[in-house]
Design a protein around this motif. Structure first.
Motif, PDB file in Angstrom:
ATOM      1  N   LEU A   1      -9.415 -10.632  -2.617  1.00 20.88           N
ATOM      2  CA  LEU A   1      -8.560 -10.371  -3.788  1.00 20.88           C
ATOM      3  C   LEU A   1      -8.627  -8.925  -4.277  1.00 20.88           C
ATOM      4  N   ILE A   2      -9.820  -8.324  -4.232  1.00 25.25           N
ATOM      5  CA  ILE A   2     -10.013  -6.984  -4.781  1.00 25.25           C
ATOM      6  C   ILE A   2     -10.342  -6.017  -3.645  1.00 25.25           C
ATOM      7  N   PRO A   3      -9.735  -4.825  -3.607  1.00 24.05           N
ATOM      8  CA  PRO A   3     -10.093  -3.866  -2.553  1.00 24.05           C
ATOM      9  C   PRO A   3     -11.535  -3.402  -2.689  1.00 24.05           C
ATOM     10  N   ARG A   4     -12.196  -3.177  -1.548  1.00 25.51           N
ATOM     11  CA  ARG A   4     -13.603  -2.813  -1.542  1.00 25.51           C
ATOM     12  C   ARG A   4     -13.787  -1.418  -0.950  1.00 25.51           C
ATOM     13  N   ASP A   5     -14.678  -0.636  -1.552  1.00 27.47           N
ATOM     14  CA  ASP A   5     -15.037   0.648  -0.962  1.00 27.47           C
ATOM     15  C   ASP A   5     -16.142   0.428   0.071  1.00 27.47           C
ATOM     16  N   TRP A   6     -16.636   1.508   0.677  1.00 23.61           N
ATOM     17  CA  TRP A   6     -17.597   1.361   1.776  1.00 23.61           C
ATOM     18  C   TRP A   6     -18.925   0.768   1.305  1.00 23.61           C
ATOM     19  N   ILE A   7     -19.280   1.014   0.049  1.00 24.99           N
ATOM     20  CA  ILE A   7     -20.553   0.479  -0.441  1.00 24.99           C
ATOM     21  C   ILE A   7     -20.486  -1.041  -0.566  1.00 24.99           C
TER      22      ILE A   7
ATOM     23  N   ARG B   1     -11.707  -5.228  16.884  1.00 19.18           N
ATOM     24  CA  ARG B   1     -10.370  -5.317  16.277  1.00 19.18           C
ATOM     25  C   ARG B   1     -10.447  -5.286  14.752  1.00 19.18           C
ATOM     26  N   CYS B   2     -11.383  -6.034  14.196  1.00 19.84           N
ATOM     27  CA  CYS B   2     -11.500  -6.087  12.729  1.00 19.84           C
ATOM     28  C   CYS B   2     -11.968  -4.751  12.160  1.00 19.84           C
ATOM     29  N   VAL B   3     -12.886  -4.084  12.865  1.00 27.57           N
ATOM     30  CA  VAL B   3     -13.325  -2.757  12.419  1.00 27.57           C
ATOM     31  C   VAL B   3     -12.155  -1.786  12.433  1.00 27.57           C
ATOM     32  N   ALA B   4     -11.328  -1.865  13.485  1.00 28.55           N
ATOM     33  CA  ALA B   4     -10.181  -0.965  13.603  1.00 28.55           C
ATOM     34  C   ALA B   4      -9.156  -1.196  12.497  1.00 28.55           C
ATOM     35  N   LEU B   5      -9.037  -2.448  12.043  1.00 28.96           N
ATOM     36  CA  LEU B   5      -8.034  -2.781  11.032  1.00 28.96           C
ATOM     37  C   LEU B   5      -8.585  -2.780   9.607  1.00 28.96           C
TER      38      LEU B   5
ATOM     39  N   GLN C   1      -7.658  -2.849   3.694  1.00 25.54           N
ATOM     40  CA  GLN C   1      -8.050  -2.458   2.346  1.00 25.54           C
ATOM     41  C   GLN C   1      -6.999  -1.550   1.702  1.00 25.54           C
ATOM     42  N   ASN C   2      -6.446  -0.620   2.479  1.00 28.30           N
ATOM     43  CA  ASN C   2      -5.439   0.292   1.929  1.00 28.30           C
ATOM     44  C   ASN C   2      -4.152  -0.434   1.567  1.00 28.30           C
ATOM     45  N   ALA C   3      -3.851  -1.520   2.282  1.00 26.10           N
ATOM     46  CA  ALA C   3      -2.653  -2.299   1.940  1.00 26.10           C
ATOM     47  C   ALA C   3      -2.795  -2.925   0.556  1.00 26.10           C
TER      48      ALA C   3
ATOM     49  N   GLU D   1      -2.589  -0.111  -2.036  1.00 23.51           N
ATOM     50  CA  GLU D   1      -1.203   0.308  -2.251  1.00 23.51           C
ATOM     51  C   GLU D   1      -0.487  -0.640  -3.207  1.00 23.51           C
ATOM     52  N   ARG D   2      -0.733  -1.936  -3.073  1.00 22.69           N
ATOM     53  CA  ARG D   2      -0.131  -2.910  -3.982  1.00 22.69           C
ATOM     54  C   ARG D   2      -0.563  -2.667  -5.425  1.00 22.69           C
ATOM     55  N   MET D   3      -1.791  -2.169  -5.591  1.00 25.06           N
ATOM     56  CA  MET D   3      -2.336  -1.975  -6.929  1.00 25.06           C
ATOM     57  C   MET D   3      -2.227  -0.532  -7.411  1.00 25.06           C
ATOM     58  N   GLY D   4      -1.560   0.317  -6.618  1.00 23.04           N
ATOM     59  CA  GLY D   4      -1.389   1.703  -7.032  1.00 23.04           C
ATOM     60  C   GLY D   4      -2.666   2.515  -6.987  1.00 23.04           C
ATOM     61  N   MET D   5      -3.561   2.203  -6.043  1.00 18.56           N
ATOM     62  CA  MET D   5      -4.837   2.907  -5.914  1.00 18.56           C
ATOM     63  C   MET D   5      -4.780   3.856  -4.714  1.00 18.56           C
ATOM     64  N   PRO D   6      -5.556   4.943  -4.745  1.00 18.83           N
ATOM     65  CA  PRO D   6      -5.548   5.884  -3.613  1.00 18.83           C
ATOM     66  C   PRO D   6      -6.161   5.270  -2.364  1.00 18.83           C
ATOM     67  N   GLU D   7      -5.797   5.802  -1.204  1.00 22.74           N
ATOM     68  CA  GLU D   7      -6.330   5.297   0.052  1.00 22.74           C
ATOM     69  C   GLU D   7      -7.811   5.655   0.197  1.00 22.74           C
ATOM     70  N   LEU D   8      -8.488   4.925   1.075  1.00 26.60           N
ATOM     71  CA  LEU D   8      -9.895   5.192   1.357  1.00 26.60           C
ATOM     72  C   LEU D   8     -10.052   6.504   2.117  1.00 26.60           C
ATOM     73  N   GLU D   9     -11.206   7.126   1.977  1.00 28.21           N
ATOM     74  CA  GLU D   9     -11.465   8.366   2.691  1.00 28.21           C
ATOM     75  C   GLU D   9     -11.661   8.096   4.180  1.00 28.21           C
ATOM     76  N   ALA D  10     -11.540   9.150   5.004  1.00 31.75           N
ATOM     77  CA  ALA D  10     -11.574   8.993   6.459  1.00 31.75           C
ATOM     78  C   ALA D  10     -12.916   8.472   6.959  1.00 31.75           C
ATOM     79  N   ALA D  11     -14.008   8.863   6.290  1.00 34.53           N
ATOM     80  CA  ALA D  11     -15.347   8.466   6.763  1.00 34.53           C
ATOM     81  C   ALA D  11     -15.773   7.104   6.248  1.00 34.53           C
ATOM     82  N   ASN D  12     -14.864   6.366   5.639  1.00 33.01           N
ATOM     83  CA  ASN D  12     -15.218   5.096   5.012  1.00 33.01           C
ATOM     84  C   ASN D  12     -15.820   4.104   6.014  1.00 33.01           C
ATOM     85  N   THR D  13     -15.184   3.958   7.184  1.00 32.98           N
ATOM     86  CA  THR D  13     -15.627   2.955   8.154  1.00 32.98           C
ATOM     87  C   THR D  13     -17.018   3.267   8.690  1.00 32.98           C
TER      88      THR D  13
END
Length: 545
Positions: free
Chosen positions: A22-28, A82-86, A91-93, A96-108
């Protein structure tokens, strides 16, 4: 060191944990979730294998087992890759629905490293517990039969772990949290000047101590629109809104705090106002200004609001550790206020409403006794983000019209109970209200509302319904993992922008109060103007200048 089959199961759990919730998660948070999920998968598989061996069911020879593990590892690693790649894309999808910025490149990369670190730490902790069990059963086996030693050793090891966790780590963490949140209240803050008006809580002649009110209470009492600002908005004469707040530090007894609040209400003329709101704050005592400011504008300031603090903790912590505190406090003040309100002549009473946000909604619902009020009901209730254990909310859900979704139920024709969201205003049906108006405002993306304890083994009912606009269509169910995802979602439920998750926007409060309180002479144009004045942002209230 690691067993192969449990490790593969743990990796599958990591893959499932990367799917959106339900809620987007950062890397932590994703790393924590991944590490815990991997540990859960590892331990569950180890447990099943232990049962298998105990039952003496034949197993593959070592050579064939190695080949089977190698074959099984291929699809497991394919799913994981596959799941790591996606993962970031999922999370960014949501972001985007909630108007939040995308994750940074080093997130994964950071997320995977944290997942591995947490799994190793938990694995070593598990080995320590295993070592404790082995020590106990070995010592016991010297004096009693081996089978009895194994059983007793397991019970003793479990008892030691539970005792250390419950009475040690958990209580220590609870004490630290309680102290830190209490410190955040800024009790006896010398920089906080008490009001000079006698009608304000904490002012001259007030029965409430300003210093013991805490920062949430002082902000609430001193904030909000003043009469000139309200009059300028409505074009009609306005009163100064009356706000009464009793802090938790005022007295340790909830009954005493309730009596002080009632006496303060009588002293300041709260029962002489047009609208009287019995509000229950969130766990920390916070009162969302976006809700109360809007209501006071609608009713030309002819509003009295009373609230009593019952905790210093954030709502999720108060929900676990101080469950009864909010229920006891709200029940005490509700009984006193309702009895006094009912003793007044029917034509001289204010309209009485119940209101609560988050944990405050749960305690407010708990205080509503429909049997006591059947003959003389309150005017209505407006409950926002009701937590999942709320009994009245659950009963209303069960009474919904067959086929109506759990995320936005329909109860009868909506004469008494209605549901609203950021995408569905309360008066969308166009049908009239009855005598009593009860409104639940909830987001489909709010895990405080839609957490389901049974998601450990089955998909929640709402997950089997069409997806709401603020929920990812890629959301799926996995036993154990889904519950862990929802638990993490609850922890970060307030990290979203207003209008999503557990953060409710000013415009939603406005639509809700217009529907529930039916302000006199109010028009759709007034609603639009008030929304423009309050703007976006459920944490700052309206522009009261």
């Amino acid at each position: 060191m690691f067993s192969v089959l449990p490790l593969l199961a743990g990796l599958l759990m990591v893959a499932a944990a990367l799917t959106p919730s339900l809620i987007p998660r950062d890397w932590i948070m994703q790393g924590v979730l991944g590490g815990v999920s991997m540990t859960a998968g590892y331990l569950a598989t180890q447990f099943l294998l232990a049962i298998w061996r105990t039952l003496e069911i034949p197993v593959l020879p070592r050579r064939w087992a190695t080949i089977a593990h190698a074959i099984l590892a291929i699809p497991v690693m394919a799913v994981l890759v596959r799941c790591v790649a996606l993962a970031d894309q999922w999370q960014n999808a949501i972001r985007e629905r909630m108007g939040m910025p995308e994750l940074e490149a080093a997130n994964t990369t950071k997320m995977l490293l944290l997942t591995a670190a947490i799994f190793v730490a938990l694995f070593l902790l598990g080995r320590a517990v295993q070592g404790l069990f082995d020590l106990l059963r070995t010592r016991l086996a010297r004096h009693i039969p081996v089978t009895s030693a194994n059983v007793l050793g397991l019970l003793l090891a479990g008892l030691i772990v539970v005792t250390l966790t419950r009475d040690g780590v958990v209580q220590w963490a609870f004490g630290i949290a309680d102290s830190s949140y209490a410190a955040a209240q800024h009790l006896t803050d010398a920089d906080a000047e008490p009001p000079s008006e006698g009608w304000r809580s904490g002012g001259p002649g007030s029965l409430i101590d300003w210093d013991l009110m805490g920062k949430p209470g002082r902000d609430f009492v001193s904030g909000g629109p003043r009469a000139p600002a309200i009059a300028a908005f409505t074009g009609r004469p306005a009163l100064e809104p009356l706000r009464i707040y009793v802090g938790l530090a005022q007295d340790k007894d909830p009954e005493t705090r309730a009596r002080i609040a009632l006496e303060e209400m009588i002293r300041t003329g709260a029962f002489e106002r047009r609208v009287l709101v019995l509000a229950s704050p969130t766990g920390t005592g916070w009162m969302d200004p976006a809700s109360y400011d809007a209501l006071e504008y609608m009713h030309e300031g002819n509003v009295a609001t009373v609230a009593l603090q019952y905790s210093y903790l954030q709502s999720p912590l108060a929900l676990i550790f101080e469950t009864e505190s909010g229920l006891d406090q709200t029940t005490a003040i509700m009984r006193l206020v309702y009895d006094h309100w009912r003793s007044l002549p029917a034509d001289a009473r204010p309209r009485l409403y119940l209101h609560g946000i988050s944990l405050g909604a749960w305690s407010s619902m708990y205080a509503l006794n429909p049997f006591q009020m059947m003959n003389e009901p309150v005017s209505g209730a407006f409950w926002v983000g009701p937590p999942f254990p709320s009994t009245l909310w659950r009963q209303a859900n069960e009474a919904r019209v067959p086929g109506s979704p759990l995320i936005l139920p329909q109860v009868d024709q909506g004469e008494v109970i209605r549901y609203a969201s950021q995408f569905a205003p309360p008066d969308r049906s166009g049908k009239p209200w009855g005598r009593l108006r009860i409104l639940f405002l909830q987001h489909a993306s709010d895990p405080i509302v839609f957490y389901d304890p049974a998601s450990l083994w089955r998909a929640p009912e709402w997950m089997r319904e069409p997806t709401a606009p603020d929920v990812s269509p890629q959301l799926s169910f996995t036993p154990i993992v889904t519950q862990l995802q929802l638990a993490v979602d609850m922890l970060v439920s307030t990290s979203t922008p207003p209008g999503f998750g557990h953060i409710y926007d000013a415009s939603e409060y406005i639509d809700g109060w217009v529907s529930v309180s039916a302000p006199q002479g109010w028009s759709a144009e007034d609603t639009a103007r008030l929304k423009a004045k309050c703007g976006k942002g459920g944490l700052i209230g309206c522009d009261n200048g």
